[in-house]
Design a protein around this motif. Sequence first.
Motif, PDB file in Angstrom:
ATOM      1  N   ILE A 108       0.845  -1.200   0.000  1.00 16.54           N
ATOM      2  CA  ILE A 108       0.000   0.000   0.000  1.00 16.54           C
ATOM      3  C   ILE A 108       0.877   1.246   0.000  1.00 16.54           C
ATOM      4  N   SER A 140       1.955   2.543  -3.297  1.00 20.92           N
ATOM      5  CA  SER A 140       1.049   3.417  -4.035  1.00 20.92           C
ATOM      6  C   SER A 140       1.359   4.890  -3.777  1.00 20.92           C
ATOM      7  N   THR A 191       4.346   5.608  -6.265  1.00 22.42           N
ATOM      8  CA  THR A 191       3.911   5.739  -7.660  1.00 22.42           C
ATOM      9  C   THR A 191       3.110   7.026  -7.863  1.00 22.42           C
ATOM     10  N   TYR A 192       2.332   7.412  -6.838  1.00 18.28           N
ATOM     11  CA  TYR A 192       1.566   8.659  -6.905  1.00 18.28           C
ATOM     12  C   TYR A 192       2.519   9.846  -7.061  1.00 18.28           C
ATOM     13  N   TYR A 237      -5.861  -4.327  -6.147  1.00 20.99           N
ATOM     14  CA  TYR A 237      -4.646  -3.540  -5.909  1.00 20.99           C
ATOM     15  C   TYR A 237      -4.090  -2.943  -7.197  1.00 20.99           C
ATOM     16  N   LEU A 256      -5.899   0.088  -8.085  1.00 20.31           N
ATOM     17  CA  LEU A 256      -5.531   1.158  -7.161  1.00 20.31           C
ATOM     18  C   LEU A 256      -4.271   1.880  -7.642  1.00 20.31           C
ATOM     19  N   LEU A 257      -3.238   1.124  -8.028  1.00 21.95           N
ATOM     20  CA  LEU A 257      -1.992   1.738  -8.466  1.00 21.95           C
ATOM     21  C   LEU A 257      -2.191   2.583  -9.725  1.00 21.95           C
ATOM     22  N   ARG A 292      -4.414   5.697  -9.009  1.00 21.07           N
ATOM     23  CA  ARG A 292      -3.706   6.692  -8.205  1.00 21.07           C
ATOM     24  C   ARG A 292      -2.756   7.519  -9.090  1.00 21.07           C
TER      25      ARG A 292
END
Length: 571
Positions: A99, A102, A105-106, A150, A153-154, A157
Amino acid sequence: MESKKDAMAAERAVPRQSTDDLSSTHSVEPGQLEQNHGTLSLRRTVSSGPPYTIFSPKAKHLILASVSISSLISPFGATTFYPALNVLAADLHVTPSLINLSLTTYMIAQAIAPAIIAGMSDSSGRRLSYIVCFVIFCVANIGLALQTNYAALLVLRMVQAFGCSAAIALCTAVVADIATSAERGKYMGYATAGILIGPAFGPTIGGLFAQYLGWRATFWFLAILAGILLVIFTCFFPETCRNVVGNGSIPATGFNRSVLGYLQHRRHAREAAYTEDGDAASIQPSLSRRKFVFPNPLVTLKILADKESCIVLLYNGLFFTGMMVTTASIPELYQAAYGLDTLEIGLCFMTMGFGGLTSALTMGHLVDWNFRRHAQRLGVTITKGKQQDLSNFPIERVRLEVVLPGHIIGTLAFIAFGWTLKFRTSLAGPEIALYFIGFGVSTAFNVTNTLLIDLHRDSPATATAAVNLVRCLMSAGGAAAILPMCHAMNTGWAFTFIALLYVVLIPVIFLIMSKGQHWRSEAARQKMEKEKAKSTEVHACTNVDVERQDSESKHDATSSSEKEKEEGQTS
Protein backbone atom coordinates in the motif's frame (compact mmCIF):
# COMPACT_ATOMS: atom_id res chain seq x y z
CA MET A 1 -6.48 67.50 -31.30
CA GLU A 2 -6.47 65.57 -34.55
CA SER A 3 -2.67 65.27 -34.47
CA LYS A 4 -2.85 63.92 -30.92
CA LYS A 5 -5.38 61.28 -31.95
CA ASP A 6 -3.19 60.35 -34.93
CA ALA A 7 -0.19 59.95 -32.63
CA MET A 8 -2.21 57.78 -30.25
CA ALA A 9 -3.46 55.63 -33.12
CA ALA A 10 0.07 55.16 -34.39
CA GLU A 11 1.20 54.27 -30.89
CA ARG A 12 -1.42 51.55 -30.52
CA ALA A 13 -0.42 50.08 -33.87
CA VAL A 14 3.17 49.52 -32.77
CA PRO A 15 3.89 46.04 -31.34
CA ARG A 16 5.88 45.71 -28.14
CA GLN A 17 8.49 43.13 -27.46
CA SER A 18 7.41 42.22 -23.95
CA THR A 19 4.32 42.40 -21.78
CA ASP A 20 6.31 42.33 -18.56
CA ASP A 21 9.13 44.83 -18.72
CA LEU A 22 7.45 47.90 -20.17
CA SER A 23 8.58 49.96 -17.22
CA SER A 24 12.24 49.45 -18.10
CA THR A 25 12.08 51.05 -21.58
CA HIS A 26 13.60 54.41 -22.41
CA SER A 27 11.55 57.60 -22.49
CA VAL A 28 10.63 59.61 -25.61
CA GLU A 29 7.90 62.10 -26.34
CA PRO A 30 4.52 60.66 -27.42
CA GLY A 31 4.40 60.04 -31.12
CA GLN A 32 8.17 60.15 -31.55
CA LEU A 33 8.98 57.15 -33.71
CA GLU A 34 12.32 55.80 -34.78
CA GLN A 35 13.36 53.70 -37.73
CA ASN A 36 15.04 50.42 -36.68
CA HIS A 37 15.93 47.74 -39.25
CA GLY A 38 12.99 48.72 -41.38
CA THR A 39 10.40 48.54 -38.58
CA LEU A 40 8.81 51.19 -36.44
CA SER A 41 9.20 51.03 -32.67
CA LEU A 42 8.03 53.29 -29.87
CA ARG A 43 9.67 53.54 -26.46
CA ARG A 44 7.50 54.33 -23.47
CA THR A 45 7.99 56.09 -20.17
CA VAL A 46 7.07 54.44 -16.90
CA SER A 47 4.17 56.81 -16.38
CA SER A 48 2.71 56.37 -19.86
CA GLY A 49 3.13 52.61 -20.18
CA PRO A 50 0.23 50.25 -19.59
CA PRO A 51 -0.26 48.82 -16.09
CA TYR A 52 1.08 45.36 -15.34
CA THR A 53 -2.53 44.12 -15.10
CA ILE A 54 -5.96 45.70 -15.49
CA PHE A 55 -7.59 43.39 -12.93
CA SER A 56 -9.04 45.39 -10.06
CA PRO A 57 -8.06 44.61 -6.44
CA LYS A 58 -11.38 42.82 -5.90
CA ALA A 59 -10.88 40.73 -9.03
CA LYS A 60 -7.34 39.88 -7.90
CA HIS A 61 -8.61 38.74 -4.52
CA LEU A 62 -11.27 36.58 -6.16
CA ILE A 63 -8.67 35.05 -8.50
CA LEU A 64 -6.29 34.36 -5.60
CA ALA A 65 -9.04 32.76 -3.53
CA SER A 66 -10.01 30.55 -6.47
CA VAL A 67 -6.51 29.30 -7.21
CA SER A 68 -5.74 28.80 -3.52
CA ILE A 69 -8.82 26.60 -3.07
CA SER A 70 -8.13 24.76 -6.32
CA SER A 71 -4.58 23.98 -5.19
CA LEU A 72 -6.06 21.96 -2.32
CA ILE A 73 -6.80 19.09 -4.68
CA SER A 74 -3.12 18.20 -4.99
CA PRO A 75 -2.30 17.74 -1.27
CA PHE A 76 -5.82 16.40 -0.60
CA GLY A 77 -5.34 13.79 -3.32
CA ALA A 78 -2.11 12.68 -1.66
CA THR A 79 -2.83 12.95 2.07
CA THR A 80 -6.52 12.11 2.60
CA PHE A 81 -5.32 8.63 1.70
CA TYR A 82 -2.92 8.35 4.68
CA PRO A 83 -5.28 7.52 7.58
CA ALA A 84 -6.90 4.68 5.63
CA LEU A 85 -3.66 2.91 4.64
CA ASN A 86 -4.02 0.07 7.13
CA VAL A 87 -7.76 -0.36 6.48
CA LEU A 88 -7.21 -0.34 2.73
CA ALA A 89 -4.47 -2.97 3.00
CA ALA A 90 -6.85 -5.26 4.88
CA ASP A 91 -9.72 -4.74 2.40
CA LEU A 92 -7.53 -5.38 -0.65
CA HIS A 93 -5.69 -8.27 1.04
CA VAL A 94 -2.19 -6.85 0.57
CA THR A 95 0.60 -5.91 2.97
CA PRO A 96 1.05 -2.34 4.29
CA SER A 97 4.35 -2.16 2.38
CA LEU A 98 2.53 -2.69 -0.92
CA ILE A 99 0.00 0.00 0.00
CA ASN A 100 2.90 2.36 0.77
CA LEU A 101 4.15 1.64 -2.75
CA SER A 102 1.05 3.42 -4.03
CA LEU A 103 2.36 6.58 -2.34
CA THR A 104 5.60 6.31 -4.28
CA THR A 105 3.91 5.74 -7.66
CA TYR A 106 1.57 8.66 -6.91
CA MET A 107 4.51 11.00 -6.30
CA ILE A 108 6.31 9.86 -9.44
CA ALA A 109 3.24 10.62 -11.55
CA GLN A 110 2.85 13.88 -9.66
CA ALA A 111 6.38 14.84 -10.66
CA ILE A 112 5.94 14.17 -14.37
CA ALA A 113 2.42 15.46 -15.08
CA PRO A 114 2.96 19.23 -14.50
CA ALA A 115 5.74 19.28 -17.09
CA ILE A 116 3.06 18.54 -19.71
CA ILE A 117 0.13 20.62 -18.47
CA ALA A 118 2.20 23.61 -17.32
CA GLY A 119 3.75 23.97 -20.76
CA MET A 120 0.27 23.94 -22.27
CA SER A 121 -0.88 26.66 -19.86
CA ASP A 122 2.03 28.98 -20.76
CA SER A 123 1.12 28.82 -24.44
CA SER A 124 -2.65 28.19 -24.52
CA GLY A 125 -3.87 29.74 -21.27
CA ARG A 126 -4.58 28.83 -17.67
CA ARG A 127 -8.32 28.17 -17.98
CA LEU A 128 -8.06 25.28 -20.42
CA SER A 129 -5.35 23.66 -18.28
CA TYR A 130 -7.46 23.97 -15.13
CA ILE A 131 -10.48 22.44 -16.87
CA VAL A 132 -8.40 19.49 -18.12
CA CYS A 133 -7.00 18.92 -14.63
CA PHE A 134 -10.40 18.93 -12.93
CA VAL A 135 -11.92 16.52 -15.45
CA ILE A 136 -9.07 14.01 -15.09
CA PHE A 137 -9.06 14.29 -11.28
CA CYS A 138 -12.83 13.81 -11.03
CA VAL A 139 -12.85 10.72 -13.28
CA ALA A 140 -9.89 9.17 -11.42
CA ASN A 141 -11.56 9.59 -8.02
CA ILE A 142 -14.78 8.00 -9.22
CA GLY A 143 -12.71 5.05 -10.43
CA LEU A 144 -10.87 4.82 -7.10
CA ALA A 145 -14.13 4.83 -5.17
CA LEU A 146 -15.37 1.89 -7.25
CA GLN A 147 -12.16 -0.19 -7.60
CA THR A 148 -11.78 -3.53 -5.85
CA ASN A 149 -8.19 -4.70 -6.53
CA TYR A 150 -4.65 -3.54 -5.91
CA ALA A 151 -3.60 -3.18 -9.56
CA ALA A 152 -6.52 -0.83 -10.25
CA LEU A 153 -5.53 1.16 -7.16
CA LEU A 154 -1.99 1.74 -8.47
CA VAL A 155 -3.10 2.75 -11.96
CA LEU A 156 -5.91 5.05 -10.82
CA ARG A 157 -3.71 6.69 -8.21
CA MET A 158 -1.30 7.65 -11.00
CA VAL A 159 -4.18 9.05 -13.07
CA GLN A 160 -5.36 10.93 -9.99
CA ALA A 161 -1.89 12.44 -9.54
CA PHE A 162 -1.81 13.43 -13.21
CA GLY A 163 -5.06 15.35 -12.76
CA CYS A 164 -4.26 17.22 -9.57
CA SER A 165 -0.53 17.86 -9.48
CA ALA A 166 -0.50 20.62 -12.10
CA ALA A 167 -2.78 22.73 -9.87
CA ILE A 168 0.31 23.84 -7.93
CA ALA A 169 2.14 25.00 -11.05
CA LEU A 170 -0.96 26.78 -12.33
CA CYS A 171 -1.50 28.47 -8.96
CA THR A 172 1.92 30.12 -8.88
CA ALA A 173 1.72 30.94 -12.60
CA VAL A 174 -1.49 32.90 -12.04
CA VAL A 175 0.26 34.90 -9.29
CA ALA A 176 3.03 35.77 -11.75
CA ASP A 177 0.37 36.87 -14.27
CA ILE A 178 -1.30 39.43 -11.98
CA ALA A 179 1.35 40.49 -9.41
CA THR A 180 4.56 42.47 -9.88
CA SER A 181 7.78 41.48 -8.15
CA ALA A 182 7.27 44.16 -5.49
CA GLU A 183 3.97 42.63 -4.30
CA ARG A 184 4.51 39.01 -5.29
CA GLY A 185 5.57 37.79 -1.84
CA LYS A 186 2.23 38.66 -0.26
CA TYR A 187 0.18 37.25 -3.13
CA MET A 188 2.28 34.11 -3.31
CA GLY A 189 1.67 33.52 0.39
CA TYR A 190 -2.09 33.80 0.00
CA ALA A 191 -2.27 31.73 -3.19
CA THR A 192 -0.14 28.87 -1.89
CA ALA A 193 -1.88 28.67 1.47
CA GLY A 194 -3.96 25.81 0.10
CA ILE A 195 -0.86 23.90 -1.01
CA LEU A 196 0.73 24.15 2.41
CA ILE A 197 -2.26 23.53 4.70
CA GLY A 198 -3.55 20.70 2.52
CA PRO A 199 -0.98 18.15 3.79
CA ALA A 200 -2.14 18.89 7.33
CA PHE A 201 -5.92 19.04 6.99
CA GLY A 202 -6.14 16.36 4.28
CA PRO A 203 -5.39 13.52 6.71
CA THR A 204 -7.93 14.94 9.18
CA ILE A 205 -10.67 14.81 6.56
CA GLY A 206 -9.51 11.38 5.43
CA GLY A 207 -9.53 10.16 9.03
CA LEU A 208 -13.10 11.33 9.54
CA PHE A 209 -14.32 9.54 6.41
CA ALA A 210 -12.33 6.37 7.14
CA GLN A 211 -13.62 6.23 10.72
CA TYR A 212 -17.33 6.81 10.04
CA LEU A 213 -18.10 6.27 6.32
CA GLY A 214 -15.32 4.03 5.04
CA TRP A 215 -12.32 4.77 2.84
CA ARG A 216 -14.39 4.90 -0.37
CA ALA A 217 -16.16 8.02 0.91
CA THR A 218 -12.83 9.86 0.75
CA PHE A 219 -12.65 9.44 -3.02
CA TRP A 220 -16.32 10.37 -3.49
CA PHE A 221 -15.59 13.58 -1.54
CA LEU A 222 -12.64 14.40 -3.82
CA ALA A 223 -14.72 13.70 -6.94
CA ILE A 224 -17.45 16.08 -5.74
CA LEU A 225 -14.87 18.75 -4.87
CA ALA A 226 -13.36 18.49 -8.37
CA GLY A 227 -16.83 18.73 -9.94
CA ILE A 228 -17.63 21.92 -8.01
CA LEU A 229 -14.30 23.50 -8.99
CA LEU A 230 -14.87 22.51 -12.62
CA VAL A 231 -18.19 24.39 -12.71
CA ILE A 232 -16.77 27.47 -10.96
CA PHE A 233 -13.68 27.74 -13.15
CA THR A 234 -15.56 27.05 -16.39
CA CYS A 235 -18.11 29.79 -15.71
CA PHE A 236 -16.24 32.46 -13.78
CA PHE A 237 -12.45 32.13 -13.72
CA PRO A 238 -10.88 34.73 -16.08
CA GLU A 239 -7.95 34.02 -18.34
CA THR A 240 -4.76 35.57 -16.91
CA CYS A 241 -1.96 34.11 -19.07
CA ARG A 242 0.04 37.07 -20.37
CA ASN A 243 0.85 35.23 -23.60
CA VAL A 244 -2.89 35.10 -24.34
CA VAL A 245 -4.49 38.26 -22.88
CA GLY A 246 -1.47 40.47 -22.13
CA ASN A 247 -2.23 42.53 -19.04
CA GLY A 248 -5.90 41.52 -19.33
CA SER A 249 -6.91 44.22 -21.82
CA ILE A 250 -6.83 41.85 -24.81
CA PRO A 251 -10.20 40.03 -25.11
CA ALA A 252 -10.05 36.28 -24.56
CA THR A 253 -11.77 33.96 -27.01
CA GLY A 254 -13.03 30.38 -27.03
CA PHE A 255 -12.12 28.32 -23.97
CA ASN A 256 -10.13 31.27 -22.63
CA ARG A 257 -13.25 33.44 -22.16
CA SER A 258 -15.29 33.42 -18.94
CA VAL A 259 -18.13 35.50 -17.55
CA LEU A 260 -15.84 37.37 -15.13
CA GLY A 261 -13.22 37.96 -17.81
CA TYR A 262 -15.85 39.34 -20.19
CA LEU A 263 -17.21 41.74 -17.56
CA GLN A 264 -13.69 42.82 -16.56
CA HIS A 265 -12.81 43.66 -20.16
CA ARG A 266 -16.03 45.60 -20.68
CA ARG A 267 -15.38 47.63 -17.52
CA HIS A 268 -11.82 48.39 -18.61
CA ALA A 269 -12.90 49.44 -22.11
CA ARG A 270 -15.59 51.70 -20.63
CA GLU A 271 -13.14 53.35 -18.24
CA ALA A 272 -10.60 53.85 -21.04
CA ALA A 273 -13.26 55.56 -23.16
CA TYR A 274 -13.76 58.21 -20.47
CA THR A 275 -10.00 58.85 -20.15
CA GLU A 276 -8.48 61.22 -22.70
CA ASP A 277 -5.34 59.12 -23.09
CA GLY A 278 -6.79 55.90 -21.69
CA ASP A 279 -6.21 53.92 -24.86
CA ALA A 280 -2.54 54.78 -25.04
CA ALA A 281 -1.93 54.40 -21.33
CA SER A 282 -3.66 51.18 -20.48
CA ILE A 283 -4.60 49.06 -23.48
CA GLN A 284 -1.97 46.76 -24.90
CA PRO A 285 -1.82 45.95 -28.61
CA SER A 286 -3.31 42.65 -29.67
CA LEU A 287 -0.95 39.71 -29.49
CA SER A 288 -0.57 37.59 -32.58
CA ARG A 289 -3.06 34.74 -32.57
CA ARG A 290 -1.43 31.62 -31.11
CA LYS A 291 -2.08 28.17 -32.45
CA PHE A 292 -2.40 25.30 -30.01
CA VAL A 293 1.02 23.75 -29.52
CA PHE A 294 1.23 20.28 -28.03
CA PRO A 295 3.19 20.68 -24.78
CA ASN A 296 6.77 19.51 -24.72
CA PRO A 297 7.73 18.23 -21.23
CA LEU A 298 11.42 18.48 -22.11
CA VAL A 299 11.16 22.28 -21.89
CA THR A 300 11.01 21.85 -18.12
CA LEU A 301 14.40 20.17 -18.17
CA LYS A 302 15.93 23.30 -19.75
CA ILE A 303 15.33 25.12 -16.47
CA LEU A 304 17.40 22.47 -14.71
CA ALA A 305 20.23 23.26 -17.14
CA ASP A 306 20.44 26.80 -15.78
CA LYS A 307 23.01 26.89 -12.96
CA GLU A 308 21.18 29.21 -10.57
CA SER A 309 17.76 27.69 -11.17
CA CYS A 310 19.10 24.17 -10.68
CA ILE A 311 20.61 25.03 -7.29
CA VAL A 312 17.39 26.72 -6.14
CA LEU A 313 15.34 23.74 -7.32
CA LEU A 314 17.51 21.23 -5.46
CA TYR A 315 17.34 23.34 -2.30
CA ASN A 316 13.57 23.67 -2.58
CA GLY A 317 13.11 19.96 -3.24
CA LEU A 318 15.30 18.78 -0.39
CA PHE A 319 13.63 21.05 2.14
CA PHE A 320 10.10 20.19 1.03
CA THR A 321 10.94 16.49 1.18
CA GLY A 322 11.24 16.84 4.94
CA MET A 323 7.57 17.77 5.24
CA MET A 324 6.41 14.89 3.05
CA VAL A 325 8.66 12.42 4.88
CA THR A 326 7.16 13.55 8.18
CA THR A 327 3.55 13.26 7.02
CA ALA A 328 4.19 9.82 5.53
CA SER A 329 5.68 8.52 8.79
CA ILE A 330 3.16 9.97 11.26
CA PRO A 331 0.47 7.23 11.03
CA GLU A 332 2.79 4.36 11.99
CA LEU A 333 4.99 6.34 14.42
CA TYR A 334 2.04 7.86 16.31
CA GLN A 335 0.18 4.57 16.49
CA ALA A 336 3.28 2.80 17.87
CA ALA A 337 4.13 5.55 20.36
CA TYR A 338 0.68 6.63 21.56
CA GLY A 339 -1.78 3.96 20.37
CA LEU A 340 -3.99 6.48 18.50
CA ASP A 341 -6.83 5.41 16.25
CA THR A 342 -7.40 6.58 12.65
CA LEU A 343 -9.39 9.71 13.54
CA GLU A 344 -7.00 10.80 16.29
CA ILE A 345 -4.01 10.41 13.97
CA GLY A 346 -5.79 12.52 11.34
CA LEU A 347 -6.38 15.30 13.88
CA CYS A 348 -2.68 15.33 14.80
CA PHE A 349 -1.78 16.61 11.32
CA MET A 350 -3.58 19.89 11.98
CA THR A 351 -0.72 21.52 13.90
CA MET A 352 1.52 21.30 10.84
CA GLY A 353 -1.24 22.93 8.82
CA PHE A 354 -1.52 25.81 11.27
CA GLY A 355 2.25 26.31 11.03
CA GLY A 356 2.06 26.49 7.24
CA LEU A 357 -0.91 28.85 7.39
CA THR A 358 0.92 31.15 9.82
CA SER A 359 3.85 31.33 7.40
CA ALA A 360 1.61 31.98 4.38
CA LEU A 361 -0.22 34.86 6.07
CA THR A 362 2.83 36.59 7.60
CA MET A 363 6.07 35.86 5.76
CA GLY A 364 4.75 37.10 2.40
CA HIS A 365 4.39 40.59 3.87
CA LEU A 366 7.95 40.33 5.19
CA VAL A 367 9.19 39.37 1.71
CA ASP A 368 7.54 42.45 0.16
CA TRP A 369 8.87 44.68 2.96
CA ASN A 370 12.39 43.41 2.28
CA PHE A 371 11.93 44.17 -1.43
CA ARG A 372 10.95 47.77 -0.61
CA ARG A 373 13.87 48.09 1.83
CA HIS A 374 16.44 47.06 -0.78
CA ALA A 375 14.78 49.23 -3.44
CA GLN A 376 15.03 52.26 -1.16
CA ARG A 377 18.66 51.44 -0.37
CA LEU A 378 19.52 51.26 -4.08
CA GLY A 379 17.43 54.28 -5.06
CA VAL A 380 15.01 52.22 -7.15
CA THR A 381 11.55 53.75 -7.47
CA ILE A 382 8.64 51.33 -7.04
CA THR A 383 5.58 52.38 -9.03
CA LYS A 384 2.41 50.62 -8.00
CA GLY A 385 1.08 48.37 -10.76
CA LYS A 386 4.32 48.52 -12.78
CA GLN A 387 6.82 45.69 -13.13
CA GLN A 388 10.33 46.61 -12.02
CA ASP A 389 13.43 45.89 -14.08
CA LEU A 390 15.32 43.22 -12.11
CA SER A 391 18.37 42.95 -14.38
CA ASN A 392 20.55 44.96 -11.95
CA PHE A 393 18.54 44.28 -8.80
CA PRO A 394 19.78 41.75 -6.17
CA ILE A 395 16.54 39.78 -6.16
CA GLU A 396 18.30 36.66 -4.83
CA ARG A 397 19.46 38.44 -1.68
CA VAL A 398 16.06 40.11 -1.25
CA ARG A 399 14.24 36.77 -1.26
CA LEU A 400 16.70 34.50 0.54
CA GLU A 401 17.32 36.81 3.48
CA VAL A 402 13.79 35.87 4.54
CA VAL A 403 14.40 32.14 3.94
CA LEU A 404 17.31 31.87 6.39
CA PRO A 405 15.35 32.19 9.70
CA GLY A 406 12.67 29.79 8.42
CA HIS A 407 15.38 27.32 7.42
CA ILE A 408 16.92 27.36 10.92
CA ILE A 409 13.53 27.03 12.66
CA GLY A 410 12.54 24.08 10.47
CA THR A 411 15.88 22.32 10.98
CA LEU A 412 15.64 22.50 14.78
CA ALA A 413 12.01 21.36 14.64
CA PHE A 414 12.96 18.15 12.77
CA ILE A 415 15.42 17.26 15.54
CA ALA A 416 12.82 17.95 18.23
CA PHE A 417 10.17 15.88 16.41
CA GLY A 418 12.40 12.82 16.13
CA TRP A 419 13.61 12.78 19.74
CA THR A 420 10.24 13.54 21.35
CA LEU A 421 8.86 10.49 19.54
CA LYS A 422 11.91 8.43 20.47
CA PHE A 423 11.44 9.12 24.19
CA ARG A 424 7.61 9.07 23.89
CA THR A 425 7.11 12.36 25.67
CA SER A 426 3.70 13.94 26.02
CA LEU A 427 1.88 14.20 22.68
CA ALA A 428 2.29 17.97 22.97
CA GLY A 429 6.05 17.56 22.29
CA PRO A 430 5.92 16.23 18.70
CA GLU A 431 2.84 18.36 17.98
CA ILE A 432 4.71 21.59 18.83
CA ALA A 433 7.59 20.39 16.67
CA LEU A 434 5.13 19.74 13.82
CA TYR A 435 3.90 23.34 14.02
CA PHE A 436 7.41 24.70 13.53
CA ILE A 437 8.17 22.16 10.80
CA GLY A 438 5.13 23.48 8.94
CA PHE A 439 6.22 27.08 9.51
CA GLY A 440 9.85 26.57 8.47
CA VAL A 441 9.23 24.40 5.41
CA SER A 442 6.38 26.63 4.20
CA THR A 443 8.58 29.72 4.45
CA ALA A 444 11.41 28.15 2.47
CA PHE A 445 9.02 26.64 -0.10
CA ASN A 446 7.07 29.86 -0.73
CA VAL A 447 10.05 32.20 -0.97
CA THR A 448 12.14 29.97 -3.25
CA ASN A 449 9.11 29.47 -5.49
CA THR A 450 8.75 33.26 -5.68
CA LEU A 451 12.42 33.59 -6.60
CA LEU A 452 12.08 31.04 -9.40
CA ILE A 453 9.14 32.96 -10.84
CA ASP A 454 11.22 36.14 -10.73
CA LEU A 455 13.93 34.33 -12.68
CA HIS A 456 11.48 32.89 -15.26
CA ARG A 457 8.74 35.47 -15.67
CA ASP A 458 8.00 34.48 -19.29
CA SER A 459 7.18 30.87 -18.35
CA PRO A 460 6.11 30.74 -14.68
CA ALA A 461 4.06 27.55 -14.99
CA THR A 462 6.96 25.71 -16.61
CA ALA A 463 9.28 26.92 -13.82
CA THR A 464 6.88 25.67 -11.17
CA ALA A 465 6.55 22.37 -13.04
CA ALA A 466 10.31 22.01 -12.62
CA VAL A 467 9.82 22.60 -8.88
CA ASN A 468 7.19 19.89 -8.84
CA LEU A 469 9.40 17.47 -10.77
CA VAL A 470 12.31 17.80 -8.36
CA ARG A 471 10.40 17.89 -5.08
CA CYS A 472 8.08 14.99 -5.94
CA LEU A 473 10.88 12.68 -7.08
CA MET A 474 12.81 13.49 -3.91
CA SER A 475 9.70 13.09 -1.76
CA ALA A 476 8.97 9.71 -3.35
CA GLY A 477 12.38 8.44 -2.34
CA GLY A 478 12.15 9.99 1.11
CA ALA A 479 8.69 8.58 1.84
CA ALA A 480 9.88 5.09 0.89
CA ALA A 481 13.04 5.34 3.03
CA ILE A 482 11.88 7.02 6.25
CA LEU A 483 10.25 4.05 8.03
CA PRO A 484 13.16 1.65 7.32
CA MET A 485 15.47 4.40 8.61
CA CYS A 486 13.42 4.76 11.80
CA HIS A 487 13.55 1.00 12.37
CA ALA A 488 17.27 0.74 11.63
CA MET A 489 18.62 3.78 13.52
CA ASN A 490 15.64 4.75 15.77
CA THR A 491 13.34 7.72 15.21
CA GLY A 492 15.53 10.30 16.91
CA TRP A 493 18.63 9.65 14.81
CA ALA A 494 16.60 9.27 11.59
CA PHE A 495 15.20 12.80 11.85
CA THR A 496 18.52 14.14 13.14
CA PHE A 497 20.10 12.81 9.94
CA ILE A 498 17.52 14.78 7.92
CA ALA A 499 18.28 17.90 9.99
CA LEU A 500 22.02 17.51 9.35
CA LEU A 501 21.34 17.54 5.62
CA TYR A 502 19.60 20.90 6.10
CA VAL A 503 22.57 22.22 8.08
CA VAL A 504 24.72 21.44 5.02
CA LEU A 505 22.22 23.39 2.89
CA ILE A 506 22.71 26.66 4.84
CA PRO A 507 25.90 27.60 2.91
CA VAL A 508 23.90 27.12 -0.31
CA ILE A 509 21.69 30.07 0.70
CA PHE A 510 24.74 32.34 1.08
CA LEU A 511 26.18 31.04 -2.20
CA ILE A 512 23.06 32.01 -4.15
CA MET A 513 22.88 35.40 -2.44
CA SER A 514 26.48 36.22 -3.33
CA LYS A 515 26.72 34.69 -6.82
CA GLY A 516 23.12 34.66 -8.09
CA GLN A 517 23.06 38.11 -9.69
CA HIS A 518 26.35 37.43 -11.50
CA TRP A 519 25.06 34.08 -12.78
CA ARG A 520 21.85 35.73 -13.95
CA SER A 521 23.73 38.51 -15.79
CA GLU A 522 26.05 35.98 -17.42
CA ALA A 523 23.11 33.84 -18.58
CA ALA A 524 21.38 36.93 -20.02
CA ARG A 525 24.57 37.93 -21.86
CA GLN A 526 24.98 34.47 -23.37
CA LYS A 527 21.35 34.46 -24.44
CA MET A 528 21.76 37.84 -26.16
CA GLU A 529 24.89 36.62 -27.96
CA LYS A 530 23.06 33.53 -29.22
CA GLU A 531 20.12 35.62 -30.42
CA LYS A 532 22.50 38.08 -32.09
CA ALA A 533 24.36 35.25 -33.81
CA LYS A 534 21.09 33.72 -34.95
CA SER A 535 19.87 37.09 -36.22
CA THR A 536 23.14 37.61 -38.12
CA GLU A 537 22.82 34.15 -39.66
CA VAL A 538 19.23 34.81 -40.73
CA HIS A 539 20.25 38.19 -42.15
CA ALA A 540 23.11 36.59 -44.09
CA CYS A 541 20.80 33.91 -45.48
CA THR A 542 18.32 36.61 -46.48
CA ASN A 543 21.05 38.54 -48.33
CA VAL A 544 22.13 35.37 -50.12
CA ASP A 545 18.55 34.72 -51.19
CA VAL A 546 18.17 38.31 -52.41
CA GLU A 547 21.43 38.09 -54.38
CA ARG A 548 20.34 34.77 -55.87
CA GLN A 549 16.99 36.24 -56.88
CA ASP A 550 18.72 39.28 -58.42
CA SER A 551 21.09 37.00 -60.30
CA GLU A 552 18.25 34.86 -61.55
CA SER A 553 16.30 37.96 -62.59
CA LYS A 554 19.31 39.33 -64.51
CA HIS A 555 19.84 35.93 -66.12
CA ASP A 556 16.18 35.74 -67.13
CA ALA A 557 16.32 39.27 -68.50
CA THR A 558 19.49 38.48 -70.49
CA SER A 559 17.98 35.27 -71.85
CA SER A 560 14.81 37.09 -72.83
CA SER A 561 16.79 39.84 -74.57
CA GLU A 562 18.89 37.33 -76.52
CA LYS A 563 15.79 35.39 -77.49
CA GLU A 564 14.10 38.54 -78.77
CA LYS A 565 17.25 39.44 -80.69
CA GLU A 566 17.39 35.99 -82.31
CA GLU A 567 13.72 36.19 -83.27
CA GLY A 568 14.32 39.63 -84.81
CA GLN A 569 17.22 38.33 -86.88
CA THR A 570 15.17 35.34 -88.03
CA SER A 571 12.30 37.51 -89.13
